[in-house]
Scaffold this active site. Structure first.
Site, PDB file in Angstrom:
ATOM      1  N   LYS A   3       0.873  -1.173   0.000  1.00 42.93           N
ATOM      2  CA  LYS A   3       0.000   0.000   0.000  1.00 42.93           C
ATOM      3  C   LYS A   3       0.913   1.226   0.000  1.00 42.93           C
ATOM      4  O   LYS A   3       2.010   1.178   0.565  1.00 42.93           O
ATOM      5  CB  LYS A   3      -0.853  -0.035   1.282  1.00 42.93           C
ATOM      6  CG  LYS A   3      -1.655   1.222   1.566  1.00 42.93           C
ATOM      7  CD  LYS A   3      -2.903   1.276   0.718  1.00 42.93           C
ATOM      8  CE  LYS A   3      -3.550   2.670   0.773  1.00 42.93           C
ATOM      9  NZ  LYS A   3      -4.483   2.877  -0.357  1.00 42.93           N
ATOM     10  N   SER A   4       0.499   2.347  -0.592  1.00 53.76           N
ATOM     11  CA  SER A   4       1.349   3.543  -0.550  1.00 53.76           C
ATOM     12  C   SER A   4       1.442   4.046   0.886  1.00 53.76           C
ATOM     13  O   SER A   4       0.418   4.264   1.554  1.00 53.76           O
ATOM     14  CB  SER A   4       0.784   4.645  -1.437  1.00 53.76           C
ATOM     15  OG  SER A   4       0.887   4.276  -2.788  1.00 53.76           O
ATOM     16  N   THR A  37      -5.437   4.946 -11.202  1.00 57.99           N
ATOM     17  CA  THR A  37      -6.859   5.031 -11.560  1.00 57.99           C
ATOM     18  C   THR A  37      -7.165   6.311 -12.343  1.00 57.99           C
ATOM     19  O   THR A  37      -6.453   7.308 -12.245  1.00 57.99           O
ATOM     20  CB  THR A  37      -7.728   4.979 -10.299  1.00 57.99           C
ATOM     21  OG1 THR A  37      -7.238   5.955  -9.376  1.00 57.99           O
ATOM     22  CG2 THR A  37      -7.671   3.614  -9.649  1.00 57.99           C
ATOM     23  N   GLY A  81      -8.504   7.810   0.124  1.00 53.48           N
ATOM     24  CA  GLY A  81      -7.801   8.901   0.811  1.00 53.48           C
ATOM     25  C   GLY A  81      -6.445   8.476   1.363  1.00 53.48           C
ATOM     26  O   GLY A  81      -5.982   9.014   2.373  1.00 53.48           O
ATOM     27  N   LEU A  82      -5.831   7.505   0.720  1.00 56.39           N
ATOM     28  CA  LEU A  82      -4.503   7.013   1.120  1.00 56.39           C
ATOM     29  C   LEU A  82      -4.382   6.695   2.617  1.00 56.39           C
ATOM     30  O   LEU A  82      -3.448   7.156   3.288  1.00 56.39           O
ATOM     31  CB  LEU A  82      -3.409   8.026   0.698  1.00 56.39           C
ATOM     32  CG  LEU A  82      -3.190   8.153  -0.809  1.00 56.39           C
ATOM     33  CD1 LEU A  82      -2.231   9.314  -1.131  1.00 56.39           C
ATOM     34  CD2 LEU A  82      -2.661   6.857  -1.411  1.00 56.39           C
ATOM     35  N   CYS A 134      -2.001   9.120  -7.616  1.00 57.16           N
ATOM     36  CA  CYS A 134      -3.318   8.953  -6.980  1.00 57.16           C
ATOM     37  C   CYS A 134      -4.179  10.160  -7.357  1.00 57.16           C
ATOM     38  O   CYS A 134      -3.745  11.291  -7.201  1.00 57.16           O
ATOM     39  CB  CYS A 134      -3.147   8.865  -5.461  1.00 57.16           C
ATOM     40  SG  CYS A 134      -4.717   8.736  -4.608  1.00 57.16           S
TER      41      CYS A 134
HETATM   42  C1  LIG Z   1      -9.128   0.405  -3.454  1.00 49.41           C
HETATM   43  C2  LIG Z   1      -7.906   0.838  -4.213  1.00 49.41           C
HETATM   44  C3  LIG Z   1      -6.825   1.390  -3.523  1.00 49.41           C
HETATM   45  C4  LIG Z   1      -5.681   1.797  -4.219  1.00 49.41           C
HETATM   46  N1  LIG Z   1      -4.626   2.317  -3.517  1.00 49.41           N
HETATM   47  C5  LIG Z   1      -3.483   2.663  -4.178  1.00 49.41           C
HETATM   48  C6  LIG Z   1      -2.344   3.114  -3.467  1.00 49.41           C
HETATM   49  O1  LIG Z   1      -2.304   3.181  -2.228  1.00 49.41           O
HETATM   50  N2  LIG Z   1      -1.240   3.472  -4.199  1.00 49.41           N
HETATM   51  C7  LIG Z   1      -1.194   3.376  -5.582  1.00 49.41           C
HETATM   52  O2  LIG Z   1      -0.161   3.700  -6.186  1.00 49.41           O
HETATM   53  N3  LIG Z   1      -2.266   2.920  -6.269  1.00 49.41           N
HETATM   54  C8  LIG Z   1      -3.392   2.557  -5.604  1.00 49.41           C
HETATM   55  N4  LIG Z   1      -4.466   2.068  -6.312  1.00 49.41           N
HETATM   56  C9  LIG Z   1      -4.371   1.941  -7.791  1.00 49.41           C
HETATM   57  C10 LIG Z   1      -3.955   0.519  -8.210  1.00 49.41           C
HETATM   58  O3  LIG Z   1      -2.675   0.179  -7.730  1.00 49.41           O
HETATM   59  C11 LIG Z   1      -3.959   0.374  -9.759  1.00 49.41           C
HETATM   60  O4  LIG Z   1      -3.031   1.291 -10.313  1.00 49.41           O
HETATM   61  C12 LIG Z   1      -5.343   0.647 -10.361  1.00 49.41           C
HETATM   62  O5  LIG Z   1      -6.372   0.148  -9.545  1.00 49.41           O
HETATM   63  C13 LIG Z   1      -5.484   0.054 -11.752  1.00 49.41           C
HETATM   64  O6  LIG Z   1      -5.286  -1.359 -11.745  1.00 49.41           O
HETATM   65  P1  LIG Z   1      -6.529  -2.424 -11.658  1.00 49.41           P
HETATM   66  O7  LIG Z   1      -7.495  -2.048 -12.742  1.00 49.41           O
HETATM   67  O8  LIG Z   1      -5.880  -3.758 -11.847  1.00 49.41           O
HETATM   68  O9  LIG Z   1      -7.118  -2.258 -10.301  1.00 49.41           O
HETATM   69  C14 LIG Z   1      -5.625   1.666  -5.630  1.00 49.41           C
HETATM   70  C15 LIG Z   1      -6.719   1.113  -6.332  1.00 49.41           C
HETATM   71  C16 LIG Z   1      -7.854   0.696  -5.643  1.00 49.41           C
HETATM   72  C17 LIG Z   1      -9.001   0.100  -6.418  1.00 49.41           C
END
Ligand SMILES: Cc1cc2nc3c(=O)[nH]c(=O)nc-3n(C[C@H](O)[C@H](O)[C@H](O)COP(=O)(O)O)c2cc1C
Length: 305
Positions: free
Chosen positions: A45-46, A192, A73-74, A129
């Site tokens: 997790k970040s 995202t 919200g990280l 993010c």
């Molecule tokens: C619930 C959730 C929490 C996420 N938290 C982080 C995060 O803490 N740091 C980060 O770089 N990306 C975060 N992401 C983005 C994912 O790492 C990824 O880049 C994004 O969801 C696209 O990939 P996917 O379609 O396989 O989910 C989060 C995504 C989701 C859905």
């Protein structure tokens, strides 16, 4: 059986499927669980300088099978609390990439140095993010700032740096090139996509934060386009992420230019068992189309010469 082992930024991976940051990866036990379920590596997790509770609920909304909208919200325990979790995952033998987020270059550099001290194999910088004020996209949308952040981190750490690029920009390739100039060993794309859902009965956004980030199948074509453009703009490896739900999706990313991929929403839907399925599907697909080593397929869809 096709050979799925790859090397990204000097890190050997037993297969190309990395656990994406933020899904399943906050505790040491969950990181270790993804590793023993077959992930090629796990991204934390970040983590930030200080503990953050994240936004109040609702923070996540599901769209059938095609995606998730989230604005967490990280939330994270802060770097001082985190080394114990990494130690648990290291004990399980996992290849771990530590993800960090910060508000400026100096904070990124300090934090990355502390993350390196936990023994991670590489550091991923969350420059992308889309829903945390003062972080992520807000510091990762300007190529000069991206280059300055990566350079500052480069001066503090010796492990490879992976810059995670935002799709919420007109020119993701320029951000990737800036990261390469700053000293990144690889880039990952995408985080995202900024997105919104409205509850018409309540006459307000569904998520407490309002704007959120869309992930899952819905964003795969956007991720592929970003990886395609970045591959043509940089010479460092690209890690593809966004909507990978099958071995075939992963191979599309590889042929667009990715050397490895990250998997997030597929795990939110189906659990860490997906790593086993994805590896099997990719291996069978490569055998069927006559590719012996995954590395041969990297960038294969680009015009030759
Ligand atoms: C619930 C959730 C929490 C996420 N938290 C982080 C995060 O803490 N740091 C980060 O770089 N990306 C975060 N992401 C983005 C994912 O790492 C990824 O880049 C994004 O969801 C696209 O990939 P996917 O379609 O396989 O989910 C989060 C995504 C989701 C859905």
């Amino acid at each position: 059986m096709a050979d799925l082992a790859v090397r990204v930024a000097g890190i050997p991976l037993r297969n190309p499927f990395l656990l994406a940051s933020g899904i399943w990866g906050e505790s040491g036990d969950s990181l270790a669980g993804a590793w023993s379920a077959g992930a090629g590596g796990v991204i934390t997790k970040s983590i930030g300088s200080d503990p953050r509770p994240g936004y109040p609920n609702p923070t996540i909304e599901t769209y059938e099978r095609w995606g998730l909208l989230n604005a967490m919200g990280l939330p994270n325990p802060g770097i001082a609390e985190y080394p114990g979790e990494i130690a648990i995952a290291r004990k399980a033998g996992a290849t771990i990439i530590g993800s960090v987020f910060a508000g400026d270059a100096a904070e990124f550099a300090r934090l990355a140095q502390r993350m390196e001290g936990t023994g991670v194999a590489a550091i991923e910088l969350n420059l992308s993010c889309p829903h945390a004020e003062g972080f992520g996209t807000e510091v990762g949308s300007d190529p000069d700032e991206v280059e300055a952040i990566v350079r500052a981190v480069r001066q503090q750490v010796t492990v490879p740096i992976i810059a995670k690029i935002t799709p919420n920009t007109s020119d993701p390739a320029a951000l990737a090139a800036a990261a390469e100039h700053g000293g990144a060993a690889a880039v990952s794309a995408i985080n995202t996509l900024r997105a919104l859902a409205i509850d018409v009965e309540l006459r307000r956004p569904v998520l407490s934060h309002g704007l959120g980030g869309l992930s899952g199948s819905a964003i795969k074509p956007v991720g592929l386009a970003c990886v395609w453009q970045i591959y043509e703009a940089v010479s460092i490896p690209v890690i593809g992420v966004g909507g990978i739900m099958s071995g075939r999706d992963a191979l599309e990313y590889v042929m667009a230019g990715a050397r490895a991929v990250e998997v997030g929403t597929a795990i939110a839907f189906d659990g860490v068992g997906v790593f086993d399925r994805l590896t099997r599907e990719l291996s069978e697909l490569l055998d069927r189309i006559g590719i012996a080593r995954l590395e041969e397929a990297v960038g294969a869809a680009h015009p030759k010469g």
